[in-house]
Structures are given as structure tokens and as C-alpha cells.
Scaffold this active site. Structure first.
Site, PDB file in Angstrom:
ATOM      1  N   CYS A 135       0.853  -1.193   0.000  1.00 28.85           N
ATOM      2  CA  CYS A 135       0.000   0.000   0.000  1.00 28.85           C
ATOM      3  C   CYS A 135       0.886   1.240   0.000  1.00 28.85           C
ATOM      4  CB  CYS A 135      -0.898   0.002   1.245  1.00 28.85           C
ATOM      5  SG  CYS A 135      -2.094   1.364   1.252  1.00 28.85           S
ATOM      6  N   CYS A 142      -0.192   0.877  10.343  1.00 32.75           N
ATOM      7  CA  CYS A 142      -0.694  -0.253   9.551  1.00 32.75           C
ATOM      8  C   CYS A 142       0.465  -1.080   8.985  1.00 32.75           C
ATOM      9  CB  CYS A 142      -1.564   0.287   8.420  1.00 32.75           C
ATOM     10  SG  CYS A 142      -2.174  -0.983   7.298  1.00 32.75           S
ATOM     11  N   HIS A 241      -9.624   8.333  11.385  1.00 28.27           N
ATOM     12  CA  HIS A 241      -8.569   8.084  12.381  1.00 28.27           C
ATOM     13  C   HIS A 241      -8.098   9.297  13.192  1.00 28.27           C
ATOM     14  CE1 HIS A 241      -8.675   4.275  10.518  1.00 28.27           C
ATOM     15  NE2 HIS A 241      -7.746   4.455   9.609  1.00 28.27           N
ATOM     16  N   CYS A 358      -4.246  -5.758   9.046  1.00 27.48           N
ATOM     17  CA  CYS A 358      -3.739  -5.502   7.701  1.00 27.48           C
ATOM     18  C   CYS A 358      -2.271  -5.860   7.463  1.00 27.48           C
ATOM     19  CB  CYS A 358      -3.826  -3.998   7.497  1.00 27.48           C
ATOM     20  SG  CYS A 358      -4.776  -3.512   6.141  1.00 27.48           S
TER      21      CYS A 358
HETATM   22  N1  SAH Z   1      -6.763   1.646   2.365  1.00 27.84           N
HETATM   23  C1  SAH Z   1      -8.098   1.457   2.783  1.00 27.84           C
HETATM   24  C2  SAH Z   1      -8.495   0.017   3.076  1.00 27.84           C
HETATM   25  C3  SAH Z   1      -7.545  -0.904   3.784  1.00 27.84           C
HETATM   26  S1  SAH Z   1      -7.359  -0.908   5.517  1.00 27.84           S
HETATM   27  C4  SAH Z   1      -8.412   2.341   3.972  1.00 27.84           C
HETATM   28  O1  SAH Z   1      -7.521   3.046   4.440  1.00 27.84           O
HETATM   29  O2  SAH Z   1      -9.561   2.375   4.395  1.00 27.84           O
HETATM   30  C5  SAH Z   1      -8.915  -1.161   6.251  1.00 27.84           C
HETATM   31  C6  SAH Z   1      -9.017  -0.470   7.611  1.00 27.84           C
HETATM   32  O3  SAH Z   1      -8.199  -1.127   8.598  1.00 27.84           O
HETATM   33  C7  SAH Z   1      -8.562   0.972   7.579  1.00 27.84           C
HETATM   34  O4  SAH Z   1      -9.457   1.769   8.317  1.00 27.84           O
HETATM   35  C8  SAH Z   1      -7.211   0.888   8.281  1.00 27.84           C
HETATM   36  O5  SAH Z   1      -6.779   2.116   8.784  1.00 27.84           O
HETATM   37  C9  SAH Z   1      -7.489  -0.157   9.342  1.00 27.84           C
HETATM   38  N2  SAH Z   1      -6.298  -0.768   9.957  1.00 27.84           N
HETATM   39  C10 SAH Z   1      -5.106  -0.968   9.393  1.00 27.84           C
HETATM   40  N3  SAH Z   1      -4.248  -1.549  10.271  1.00 27.84           N
HETATM   41  C11 SAH Z   1      -4.940  -1.705  11.422  1.00 27.84           C
HETATM   42  C12 SAH Z   1      -4.612  -2.254  12.702  1.00 27.84           C
HETATM   43  N4  SAH Z   1      -3.405  -2.732  12.953  1.00 27.84           N
HETATM   44  N5  SAH Z   1      -5.561  -2.251  13.660  1.00 27.84           N
HETATM   45  C13 SAH Z   1      -6.815  -1.767  13.397  1.00 27.84           C
HETATM   46  N6  SAH Z   1      -7.171  -1.260  12.208  1.00 27.84           N
HETATM   47  C14 SAH Z   1      -6.254  -1.216  11.229  1.00 27.84           C
END
Ligand code: SAH
Length: 375
Positions: A135, A142, A241, A358
Site C-alpha cells: 500500500c 498499519c 482516524h 492488515c
Molecule cells: N486503504 C483502505 C483500506 C484498507 S485498511 C483504507 O484506508 O480504508 C482497512 C481499515 O483497517 C482501515 O481503516 C485501516 O486504517 C485499518 N487498519 C489498518 N491496520 C490496522 C490495525 N493494525 N488495527 C486496526 N485497524 C487497522
């Protein structure tokens, strides 16, 4: 992505569907739209309606061998065999939890890998699908973007994740929801994502209503407008966020170029065009975006909008300096939003023990969280 609650992983070596080895010169059937396939059939002197039959065999009957498509003429089956392969990926790791969550690491023909997840919740069978290898958005908490982006997935590679997860369902289970919340930014690969969702929602494809399909985005305004103009009312989830630009630009670096106002304006336009209630995602990070003041600012941003705010306690990623807030500070945050008039849902953190956040399984490839090999 950020789904799931589970116990110890069970290792499963079963490969549900056969993949054709890479180096095969044939085209990936799943990269073709129904119209492309019709055109190919007409070029072969076949009636175009056979496109629907072929799609039906692959998605509804779960058949990937053209020779088994018994209502197609034998000569056509051979022509299809020569021109196309149905599946090009294969699961390189499968991790199952005792609560019915399955997470797959999928190997792509060029050696890349992506993750996708099947979640079971009551009668609901949701799949969470990736749109890119890695990404580029760089959200600091993430795992998916830690090494940047390698490439967009093709339409066929997106659809194959859906097929591989569907193949894991039992006789009495039916796929009900699709969320584009795996690795990658779906709106940075919009054409391919929409191509895949066209088949996912078609009655000969997976037959999932757009009302049960959610596209999650970091918030790219021009692409949100394109999605709105596309005309199919998918659900839109925007990963917010943070309630102000200073903090959001720290957590979601792409925000420096955009700013919260433009993201919210684009989301409002999407709501006006599609009529679908918006969802905002808010990952709660201890001591970072979880204060009483953050809650108040967030309530102010959202209270006059028709939205659902999904608050997700952080799913910790090894090596990153973020953690989940305490129960009591989560409860305080919730109260501020509820009294602030926001329609809010607090999701359970799930799947820590199967690397459900993710991009975590891909990073930890080779060993499961308990140290067992998962390849
Ligand atoms: N790029 C897109 C979709 C992928 S991530 C987006 O940003 O929406 C899907 C969701 O999971 C996003 O809200 C992201 O911020 C969240 N996410 C990523 N890593 C995470 C983690 N370790 N704990 C909780 N949520 C997380």
C-alpha cells in the site's frame, strides 16, 4: 485489515482450488468483463449468451475446469482451454481460528502475495479482500504499507480471492458480504476494483447486492467522485482516524496533500448521489487519538452528518509503537461520542492470534504467531 477474534491457529495445508503454474501464456479468464468475454465468443463464431453460462460455472458452480462445463459444446471447451486459464493464484498459507475466521495468504503468478479473510458471524459470511500488493498510503500504524506498494492487483486477482474464500464455505453457508478492506487502497486501483465488483454483484457471478459490498478508503476525493458517478450504490467507508488535520497528517500521511475538509466534502457528495449512509472508520490508538478532547472534536465533525462511526481498537503490529487503549478509556471515548449525538459502533478487536490486522500475515510469513510453520 482489522477484523476478527480468535484462539490458537490451526494449520491447514488444503488447497481448495487448483491454480495453473505461472509462465502459462494463456489469458486470465477472470480479467475479462462479461462484455469482453461475449466479444471473444462472437469472434470464435459462438453466441454471446455463452458468456453468462461460463461465468455461472465459475462463480456459482465453482468449476474451474472448462471440460467440466457440460452445457458448452466440446469444441468451445477446447477453445477456452487453449485461450484461458481460470485460476492463476494459489493459497501459500491458510490460518484458521476456532471462531470460524479463515485468513489466506495468496501467492500471485509473479511471486507477490496478498491477504484475504473470511469471517463468520451468525448467518453472516463476510469476506475481506485486498486491492493492491502492499500500500502506498503510509498510515503509520498499519502493517500493509510498511514496505510501500508493489503493484495494483488485476481484476482477476481480486476476483480469485473471492473465489478462494467462497470455496471454504460449507454446503449450508452462503457468502453474504464483501468488504474491500484488505491490503491496499481500493480507490487507487478503482477500475480493477469496479471490474471485480461488477462480477461479484452480477446474478451469474457471486450475486451479492451492492448494499452488502463496502469499499474502504483513506479518502481520495477525486476517486470518491468517480465512484459516485459510476452509479452503483456501494457502501463507502472512509478511514478518518483523527479529528483534526494536524493529527491526521501524522497518522495518515496522504492527508497532508488533501485535508479533512476535502475528504468530508467528497464523502458528503457520495452520500447525496448514492443515498447510502456513510461509514467512518476510527482506529483507536492509546494516547494518540483517544483523548476526551479528540472525542469532542470528532463528535463536532460528524454529528450533523448521516453517518455510522466505526471505532476499532488498534490491533497491535509487531515493531510499531502503537497500542490499544484501556477498557476504561475506550468506554470514556464512547460516552463522549454518544452524548455528542454520533451514531457510533465499537467493534471488538479480533484475530490478534492469526495476524488479522492488515498485512501482518504477509510480514510474518514463515512462522505463525505460535512459531509453527504456516507455509
Ligand atoms: N486503504 C483502505 C483500506 C484498507 S485498511 C483504507 O484506508 O480504508 C482497512 C481499515 O483497517 C482501515 O481503516 C485501516 O486504517 C485499518 N487498519 C489498518 N491496520 C490496522 C490495525 N493494525 N488495527 C486496526 N485497524 C487497522
Amino acid at each position: 485489515m482489522c477484523c476478527l477474534t480468535v484462539n490458537l491457529p490451526v494449520i491447514d495445508s488444503g488447497v481448495p482450488l487448483q491454480a495453473v503454474p505461472s509462465g502459462d501464456p494463456r489469458r486470465h479468464l477472470l480479467d475479462l468483463s462479461e462484455d469482453d468475454l461475449k466479444q471473444w465468443l462472437v469472434d470464435q463464431g459462438q453466441p454471446g449468451f455463452r458468456a453468462k453460462q461460463i461465468i455461472h460455472w465459475v462463480f456459482q458452480r465453482r468449476v474451474s475446469d472448462f471440460q467440466e462445463m457440460s452445457d458448452l459444446p466440446k469444441t468451445l471447451r477446447s477453445q477456452l482451454d487453449e485461450a484461458f486459464r481460470v485460476l492463476v493464484t494459489s493459497p501459500s498459507a491458510v490460518v484458521q481460528s476456532s471462531d470460524g475466521t479463515d485468513k489466506l495468504l495468496i501467492g500471485l503468478p509473479d511471486g507477490g502475495e496478498v491477504e484475504c479473510v473470511l469471517l463468520r458471524d451468525g448467518l453472516r459470511r463476510s469476506i475481506c479482500v485486498s486491492s493492491q500488493v502492499g500500500c502506498a498510503m503510509g498510515c503509520v500504524f498499519c502493517a500493509s504499507g510498511l514496505d510501500g506498494v508493489d503493484r495494483n492487483l488485476t481484476t482477476g486477482e481480486i476476483l480469485e480471492q473471492m473465489l478462494l474464500l467462497q470455496a471454504r464455505l460449507g454446503e449450508d453457508e452462503r457468502l453474504s458480504h464483501i468488504v474491500m478492506m484488505g491490503m491496499g487502497e481500493p480507490l487507487a486501483n478503482l477500475d480493477r476494483v469496479l471490474g471485480a465488483l461488477n462480477i461479484a454483484r452480477s446474478s451469474d457471478g457471486l450475486g451479492i447486492s451492492p448494499r452488502r459490498i463496502t469499499i474502504s478508503t483513506v479518502g481520495l476525493p477525486a476517486a470518491i467522485d468517480r465512484l459516485a458517478n459510476n452509479g452503483t450504490p456501494y457502501n463507502l467507508a472512509v478511514s478518518l482516524h483523527a479529528p483534526n488535520d494536524q493529527l491526521r497528517s501524522e497518522l495518515v500521511p496522504i492527508n497532508k496533500k488533501i485535508g479533512i475538509d476535502k475528504v468530508l466534502d467528497a464523502a458528503d457528495r457520495y452520500f447525496e448521489k448514492s443515498g447510502r449512509r456513510l461509514t467512518f472508520e476510527y482506529v483507536l490508538l492509546r494516547g494518540v487519538n483517544d483523548s476526551v478532547d479528540h472525542g469532542r472534536q470528532l463528535a463536532k465533525l460528524l454529528r450533523h452528518r448521516t453517518v455510522l462511526l466505526n471505532v476499532i481498537p488498534y490491533n497491535p503490529v509487531e515493531g510499531l509503537p502503537y497500542s490499544t487503549p484501556s477498557r476504561s478509556s475506550i468506554a470514556d471515548f464512547r460516552q463522549i461520542l454518544e452524548t455528542g449525538g454520533v451514531n457510533v459502533k465499537f467493534r471488538q478487536r479480533k484475530g490478534d492470534d492469526i495476524d488479522a490486522a492488515c498485512g501482518q500475515l504477509r510480514r510474518n510469513r514463515g512462522t505463525s504467531p505460535t512459531g509453527q510453520s504456516i507455509v
